[in-house]
Design a protein around this motif. Structure first.
Motif, short mmCIF file in Angstrom:
data_model
loop_
_atom_site.label_atom_id
_atom_site.label_comp_id
_atom_site.label_asym_id
_atom_site.label_seq_id
_atom_site.Cartn_x
_atom_site.Cartn_y
_atom_site.Cartn_z
N THR A 279 49.63 46.66 30.87
CA THR A 279 48.48 45.78 30.64
C THR A 279 48.56 44.49 31.46
O THR A 279 47.55 43.83 31.67
CB THR A 279 48.36 45.43 29.15
OG1 THR A 279 49.60 44.88 28.68
CG2 THR A 279 48.06 46.69 28.33
N SER A 280 49.76 44.14 31.91
CA SER A 280 49.91 42.92 32.70
C SER A 280 49.90 43.18 34.20
O SER A 280 50.10 42.25 35.00
CB SER A 280 51.21 42.19 32.31
OG SER A 280 52.34 43.00 32.60
N LEU A 281 49.67 44.44 34.59
CA LEU A 281 49.63 44.77 36.02
C LEU A 281 48.49 44.04 36.72
O LEU A 281 47.39 43.93 36.18
CB LEU A 281 49.46 46.28 36.20
CG LEU A 281 50.68 47.17 36.00
CD1 LEU A 281 50.27 48.64 36.06
CD2 LEU A 281 51.74 46.88 37.06
N LYS A 282 48.75 43.57 37.92
CA LYS A 282 47.70 42.97 38.74
C LYS A 282 46.98 44.07 39.50
O LYS A 282 47.58 44.78 40.30
CB LYS A 282 48.30 41.95 39.70
CG LYS A 282 48.89 40.73 39.01
CD LYS A 282 49.41 39.72 40.03
CE LYS A 282 49.95 38.48 39.32
NZ LYS A 282 50.46 37.47 40.29
N GLN A 283 45.72 44.23 39.21
CA GLN A 283 44.93 45.31 39.80
C GLN A 283 44.32 44.88 41.15
O GLN A 283 43.91 43.74 41.32
CB GLN A 283 43.79 45.70 38.85
CG GLN A 283 44.27 46.15 37.47
CD GLN A 283 44.78 47.56 37.46
OE1 GLN A 283 44.04 48.51 37.70
NE2 GLN A 283 46.06 47.73 37.18
N LYS A 284 44.29 45.82 42.07
CA LYS A 284 43.56 45.61 43.31
C LYS A 284 42.07 45.83 43.04
O LYS A 284 41.70 46.67 42.22
CB LYS A 284 44.04 46.59 44.39
CG LYS A 284 45.51 46.46 44.75
CD LYS A 284 45.82 45.16 45.47
CE LYS A 284 47.27 45.11 45.92
NZ LYS A 284 47.62 43.84 46.59
N LYS A 285 41.23 45.08 43.71
CA LYS A 285 39.78 45.18 43.50
C LYS A 285 39.17 46.12 44.54
O LYS A 285 39.13 45.79 45.73
CB LYS A 285 39.14 43.81 43.58
CG LYS A 285 39.66 42.84 42.52
CD LYS A 285 39.02 41.46 42.65
CE LYS A 285 39.56 40.51 41.58
NZ LYS A 285 38.96 39.15 41.71
N PRO A 286 38.71 47.30 44.11
CA PRO A 286 38.16 48.27 45.06
C PRO A 286 37.00 47.74 45.90
O PRO A 286 36.93 48.02 47.10
CB PRO A 286 37.71 49.42 44.14
CG PRO A 286 38.59 49.33 42.94
CD PRO A 286 38.78 47.86 42.74
N VAL A 287 36.10 46.98 45.27
CA VAL A 287 34.95 46.45 46.02
C VAL A 287 35.43 45.50 47.12
O VAL A 287 34.95 45.54 48.26
CB VAL A 287 33.97 45.74 45.07
CG1 VAL A 287 32.86 45.06 45.87
CG2 VAL A 287 33.37 46.73 44.08
N LEU A 288 36.40 44.66 46.78
CA LEU A 288 36.95 43.74 47.78
C LEU A 288 37.60 44.51 48.92
O LEU A 288 37.46 44.15 50.09
CB LEU A 288 37.95 42.80 47.12
CG LEU A 288 38.67 41.81 48.06
CD1 LEU A 288 37.67 40.93 48.79
CD2 LEU A 288 39.67 40.97 47.28
N ALA A 289 38.31 45.58 48.57
CA ALA A 289 38.95 46.42 49.60
C ALA A 289 37.90 47.02 50.53
O ALA A 289 38.11 47.08 51.75
CB ALA A 289 39.78 47.52 48.95
N GLY A 290 36.78 47.45 49.95
CA GLY A 290 35.71 48.00 50.76
C GLY A 290 35.11 46.96 51.69
O GLY A 290 34.83 47.25 52.87
N VAL A 291 34.91 45.76 51.19
CA VAL A 291 34.36 44.68 52.02
C VAL A 291 35.32 44.32 53.15
O VAL A 291 34.92 44.14 54.31
CB VAL A 291 34.06 43.44 51.15
CG1 VAL A 291 33.66 42.25 52.04
CG2 VAL A 291 32.94 43.74 50.16
N LEU A 292 36.61 44.25 52.81
CA LEU A 292 37.61 43.94 53.84
C LEU A 292 37.67 45.03 54.90
O LEU A 292 38.04 44.77 56.05
CB LEU A 292 38.99 43.79 53.19
CG LEU A 292 39.20 42.54 52.33
CD1 LEU A 292 40.54 42.59 51.63
CD2 LEU A 292 39.09 41.27 53.18
N GLY A 293 37.26 46.25 54.52
CA GLY A 293 37.27 47.37 55.45
C GLY A 293 36.31 47.19 56.62
O GLY A 293 36.34 47.97 57.57
N ILE A 294 35.44 46.19 56.54
CA ILE A 294 34.57 45.87 57.68
C ILE A 294 35.44 45.60 58.92
O ILE A 294 35.07 45.92 60.04
CB ILE A 294 33.68 44.66 57.36
CG1 ILE A 294 32.69 45.04 56.23
CG2 ILE A 294 32.92 44.19 58.59
CD1 ILE A 294 31.87 43.88 55.73
#
Length: 377
Positions: A279-294
């Protein structure tokens, strides 16, 4: 992921484009795949480390997801192949260990049934025959197939159903992962009292979990029977199952009802610590990853797929440069072709970064779940 592999797949893409209008005919995708395997794949000196292989993955993606999504998914797979294997489960496939990466993942719980403790036989009767003692001895020695053979011999001589015999037979079946057999045999019990014995019902529930049917397993544990002296085990297993479903509040509820003298209570404390870590894991944000994929490769890198990110940057750069130089030299045919591939790999890099973030989050969580403990004794 090597350049010669990408080039060979560019040829596969061309075949797909030629054949795609005929994809309504069931054999067409297979024809393309077989042609690639026969004339292209065998030329390569190395085997794909993933399952299904990149060529088969591509054909499944085109067949199941359509032309556009097929191109995007395949370009993403080619970029990822051979990198960051820690994010994939490994299984033995046709005698070789492969990293599992499917076009469509099943909805059921993917975690396989695992025992945290060595299985031991258990006698519910004070007076048992030497034959049954030998049957239990085989289980103690982990000779499960031999024990099953001995069980059938005993049943041939005397078909009477006894708790000691049936319960340990189920344990032997579970040890060789014959979960369907347990459920089938339970449905054929002639003695209703034995069929509803809590020890037997618990094994049936564990078998459903072995089949990745976690919710069905919980349903079995909610059976309206007298759980008698194994209620602590029932509650511990139920909490373990809720943890697989990420229903961590219900895990706490089940564990709170377990008595202080439960023999594996230490497991519960360790499981609570594991759940707190999840529950304390820091999650990566998929939408942010997609935007960075530009920026080609940036989404992968953000999601922890560093090598894949570098491969994506290099590959997109090469394809982009090939397209630019082709048009500059007025080689429009090649320019259009490389432009199409460049676009596919670029968009696939964006969607791939999004999926990589989700894969990272899932991988982190599943790694912790593997630490959850429950004794299947």
């Amino acid at each position: 992921m090597t350049l010669h592999k990408v080039l060979s797949f560019l040829f596969l893409f061309i075949l797909v484009l030629i054949q795609y209008p005929a994809f309504s005919q069931e054999e067409s995708p297979g024809d393309v795949y077989n042609f690639y395997q026969k004339f292209i794949s065998d030329i390569r000196s190395q085997k794909c480390p993933m399952y299904p292989s990149c060529s088969k993955y591509a054909m499944e993606a085109f067949n199941e997801k359509g032309l556009v999504n097929g191109f995007l998914m395949t370009s993403d797979r080619l970029t990822r192949c051979g990198h960051e294997h820690k994010f994939y489960d490994m299984e033995l496939v046709e005698g070789e260990f492969k990293f599992i990466d499917l076009v469509t993942y099943p909805d059921s719980n993917s975690q396989m049934f695992k025992k945290s403790e060595k299985e031991y036989s258990k006698s519910f009767d004070e007076n048992i025959s030497d034959d049954i003692k030998f049957f239990l001895h085989l289980i103690d020695k982990q000779l499960y197939r031999e024990a099953i053979t001995e069980y059938h011999r005993l049943k041939f001589e005397d078909p009477t159903e006894t708790l000691t015999l049936e319960y340990n037979y189920f344990k032997a079946l579970m040890s060789i992962e014959e979960y369907e057999k347990i459920i089938f045999e339970h449905g054929n019990f002639k003695n209703p009292l034995l069929a509803n014995d809590p020890n037997i019902i618990l094994k049936v529930s564990e078998a459903w979990f072995g089949l990745n049917q976690t919710e069905k397993s919980i349903e079995i544990l909610d059976s309206d029977i007298d759980w008698k002296d194994i209620n602590d085990r029932r509650l511990a297993f139920k909490g373990f199952l809720y943890a697989q479903l990420d229903q961590f509040d219900k895990v706490q509820e089940q564990y709170a009802m377990v008595s202080e003298n439960y023999i594996f209570r230490e497991y519960l404390s360790q499981n609570i610590q594991t759940i707190n870590s999840i529950t304390s894991l820091k999650q990566k944000k998929p939408v942010l990853a997609g935007v960075l994929g530009i920026i080609p490769g940036a989404g992968y890198m953000y999601s922890g797929h560093t090598t894949t990110g570098i491969s994506s940057l290099v590959l997109n750069g090469l394809l982009g440069y090939a397209t630019y130089t082709s048009f500059k030299t007025e080689n429009y045919g090649i320019g259009i072709l490389t432009g199409m591939f460049s676009t596919a790999f670029y968009i696939g890099n964006i969607s791939g970064g999004y999926k990589a973030a989700k894969r990272y989050n899932t991988s982190q969580k599943e790694n912790y779940k593997k630490k959850l403990m429950y004794s299947f004794n």
